[in-house]
Every structure is written in C-alpha cells, then in structure tokens.
Design an enzyme around this catalytic site. Structure first.
Site, PDB file in Angstrom:
ATOM      1  N   ASN A  42       7.357 -25.220 -23.900  1.00 15.83           N
ATOM      2  CA  ASN A  42       7.510 -25.723 -25.003  1.00 15.83           C
ATOM      3  C   ASN A  42       6.371 -26.001 -25.577  1.00 15.83           C
ATOM      4  O   ASN A  42       5.461 -26.478 -25.605  1.00 15.83           O
ATOM      5  CB  ASN A  42       7.776 -27.208 -24.625  1.00 15.83           C
ATOM      6  N   TRP A  43       6.407 -24.981 -26.914  1.00 16.15           N
ATOM      7  CA  TRP A  43       5.232 -24.726 -27.738  1.00 16.15           C
ATOM      8  C   TRP A  43       4.869 -25.778 -28.737  1.00 16.15           C
ATOM      9  O   TRP A  43       3.890 -25.835 -29.400  1.00 16.15           O
ATOM     10  CB  TRP A  43       5.304 -23.479 -28.769  1.00 16.15           C
ATOM     11  N   LYS A  44       5.927 -26.837 -28.791  1.00 15.25           N
ATOM     12  CA  LYS A  44       5.608 -28.088 -29.634  1.00 15.25           C
ATOM     13  C   LYS A  44       5.363 -27.485 -31.040  1.00 15.25           C
ATOM     14  O   LYS A  44       5.846 -26.278 -31.442  1.00 15.25           O
ATOM     15  CB  LYS A  44       4.617 -28.960 -29.145  1.00 15.25           C
ATOM     16  N   GLU A  76      10.376 -35.501 -16.730  1.00 17.79           N
ATOM     17  CA  GLU A  76       9.209 -35.357 -17.486  1.00 17.79           C
ATOM     18  C   GLU A  76       8.629 -36.844 -17.411  1.00 17.79           C
ATOM     19  O   GLU A  76       8.727 -37.482 -18.229  1.00 17.79           O
ATOM     20  CB  GLU A  76       9.269 -34.911 -18.793  1.00 17.79           C
ATOM     21  N   HIS A 125      13.380 -34.565 -25.513  1.00 15.27           N
ATOM     22  CA  HIS A 125      11.853 -34.726 -25.007  1.00 15.27           C
ATOM     23  C   HIS A 125      11.375 -36.093 -25.430  1.00 15.27           C
ATOM     24  O   HIS A 125      11.520 -36.715 -26.390  1.00 15.27           O
ATOM     25  CB  HIS A 125      11.159 -33.715 -25.890  1.00 15.27           C
ATOM     26  N   GLY A 135       4.025 -27.671 -21.623  1.00 16.86           N
ATOM     27  CA  GLY A 135       3.483 -27.744 -23.110  1.00 16.86           C
ATOM     28  C   GLY A 135       2.178 -26.698 -23.253  1.00 16.86           C
ATOM     29  O   GLY A 135       2.300 -25.677 -23.310  1.00 16.86           O
ATOM     30  N   GLY A 136       1.007 -27.485 -23.120  1.00 15.15           N
ATOM     31  CA  GLY A 136      -0.433 -27.010 -23.055  1.00 15.15           C
ATOM     32  C   GLY A 136      -0.516 -25.613 -22.479  1.00 15.15           C
ATOM     33  O   GLY A 136      -1.170 -24.693 -23.084  1.00 15.15           O
ATOM     34  N   GLY A 164       0.933 -34.026 -21.401  1.00 18.70           N
ATOM     35  CA  GLY A 164      -0.105 -33.806 -22.358  1.00 18.70           C
ATOM     36  C   GLY A 164      -1.504 -34.817 -21.974  1.00 18.70           C
ATOM     37  O   GLY A 164      -2.376 -34.773 -22.786  1.00 18.70           O
TER      38      GLY A 164
HETATM   39  C1  PEP Z   1       5.876 -31.170 -22.507  1.00 21.15           C
HETATM   40  O1  PEP Z   1       5.489 -31.179 -23.704  1.00 21.15           O
HETATM   41  O2  PEP Z   1       7.349 -30.999 -22.228  1.00 21.15           O
HETATM   42  C2  PEP Z   1       5.007 -31.023 -21.364  1.00 21.15           C
HETATM   43  C3  PEP Z   1       5.191 -31.107 -20.249  1.00 21.15           C
HETATM   44  O3  PEP Z   1       3.552 -31.194 -21.994  1.00 21.15           O
HETATM   45  P1  PEP Z   1       2.338 -30.810 -20.880  1.00 21.15           P
HETATM   46  O4  PEP Z   1       2.388 -29.562 -20.290  1.00 21.15           O
HETATM   47  O5  PEP Z   1       1.167 -30.180 -22.138  1.00 21.15           O
HETATM   48  O6  PEP Z   1       2.123 -31.819 -20.409  1.00 21.15           O
END
Ligand code: PEP
Length: 253
Positions: free
Chosen positions: A9-11, A167, A95, A233-234, A173
């Site tokens: 998930n590049w956000k 999640e 999300h 995400g990250g 994050g």
């Molecule tokens: C997400 O945005 O779904 C996520 C899990 O982010 P991160 O991996 O950065 O915690």
C-alpha cells in the site's frame, strides 16, 4: 495450503519516475518458486501507468480506495469500473486511515466492497482495533462488527472472491508490530467466525496481516497458520524492503 499475497500500500507517495524505478526493481527481484503473489497499490493517478509497466510480469496492481457508486455526479470519486478499465485487479477498502480520517463507516466500506466485486475487482477488506479497544479487551468485538457489516451486505459467498487484511491500528506506521501470537489469535478468530457461515469459504480466504511488517519480522508472522500474507505500507516503498518480505513468503512455500 493457501497461497500468500504480499501487497504494498503505497499510500500518498510516489511520482512517475520513482514509481517506474520501484516497479522495475520489484519485477527484477521477484523470488523464484510459487505459492505467493505480489501486488502493489499506487495512488489513483498512477494505477494505469503501473498496470501498463507490470503487464506480462507476475506483479499485480490494485488501488487504495474506490467509490461505492457506479457512475454519475460524485465529483472527485473514482468508480470501480474505471479502476478495472486501467488494469486494476484488487482494491483496498476500509483502510483504518479512511475510516479515521475520512469518516468511512463500516456500512460504507461494505458498499464499496460490493461495488468493487460487481465490477470484477477483488476487495481487500481492512479490519482492526485501536490501542484503546485492545486495552479494553474488545478486539474481537471490533473486528466482528467490521466483518458483520460486510456479511450483512454481501453474505458469506462474497468472501470466496475477497481478501481480508487484519491491521491493528496501533501497529500501522508506528513500528509497533503485533507479535506473531497476537496476530495469529485474531486471524484464527476471524477465520472461525467465517467458518460459522461456511467452512469451505473460511478455509480458502486469504487473511493478510498489516502493521509495520518488514523483512525482519515477516517470516515469524507468515509462519503462523492463519496468516496468508501481508499488507505493507512503509516497507513497500523500496524494492529491496518489499522483496525481503516476498522472499520470506517464498521461503515458506
Ligand atoms: C498500511 O498502511 O496498511 C500499513 C500496514 O502500513 P505500515 O506497514 O507502514 O505499518
């Protein structure tokens, strides 16, 4: 055995040049073997270009959000059929950032889930509790309510063509990952709840973990019996970081 899905998930990150480099890096480094799929979810403006670049490769492409409406006077929204038209196979719905920052209710998320499926896109339904909810002992009740909204709108059969991402909001994050045991407990609960409706569908549905997953913790999480991949995400923004998770998945299949 269920295949793994490793989804990025590049956000709200990236641009044409950086995306092209990232996608080329991922495609060049896809681990050998089978039993897993890789997916990236760029921001809307880049879905078409990333799909075109990924065509013919094992990399799949999704989006991060979608309208619950089919078409019409919804300024600023993107319809499911439009996403399909530009090569999108999956879409993230619900999300926690959409729920918290944009006020999306579980009912709206369920409508997006249904609209995506109607357009031939596989929804990735995100569910999870906040830290306060976990500390209050309501984790299972929270994810049940989020799941039930979709079960009420779409029925259990819809989960034959969907993905769930557990999640925990407190892990997104923040660098605070759920332990493999904490995650497994909730994943097993989610699967058991679906099994109450259909054992076959519950047995097949992929349940991803999301929340600060990275190369160093992926293998421990993915080794759990009910964890079928990650929503990342990250660590999805650099090819090497994303591929380290893909490697962990590949080595377990
Ligand atoms: C997400 O945005 O779904 C996520 C899990 O982010 P991160 O991996 O950065 O915690």
């Amino acid at each position: 055995m269920r295949d793994f899905l490793v989804a990025g998930n590049w956000k709200m990150n990236g641009n044409n040049a950086a995306n092209a480099e990232l996608v080329a890096g991922i495609i060049a480094g896809v681990p050998g073997g089978g039993g897993f799929s890789l997916l990236v979810c760029p921001p809307f403006p880049y879905v078409g270009a990333v799909s075109a670049q990924a065509e013919g490769s094992p990399l799949k492409v999704g989006a991060q959000n979608v309208s619950e409406h089919e078409k019409g006077a919804y300024t600023g929204e993107v319809a499911p059929a439009m996403l399909r038209d530009v090569g999108c196979e999956y879409v993230i719905v619900g999300h926690s950032e959409r729920r918290a920052l944009y006020g999306e209710s579980s009912e709206q998320v369920a409508a997006k889930f249904v609209a995506a499926q109607d357009a031939g896109i596989i929804p990735i339904l995100c569910i999870g509790e906040t830290l306060e909810e976990r500390e209050a002992g309501t984790t299972e009740a929270v994810v049940d309510a989020q799941l039930d909204a979709v079960l009420d709108a779409a029925g259990i059969a819809a989960f034959a063509n969907a993905v769930i991402a557990y999640e925990p909001v407190w892990a997104i994050g923040t660098g605070m990952t759920a332990t493999p045991e904490q995650a497994q407990d909730v994943h097993a609960h989610i699967r058991a709840r679906l099994a109450g409706e259909s054992e076959a569908i519950a047995g097949d549905v992929q349940i991803l973990y999301g929340g600060s997953m990275k190369g160093e913790n992926a293998a421990g999480l993915l080794a759990q019996p009910d964890i079928d991949g990650g929503l990342i995400g990250g660590a999805s923004l650099k090819a090497d970081d994303f591929l380290a998770i893909a490697q962990a998945a590949a080595s377990l299949r």
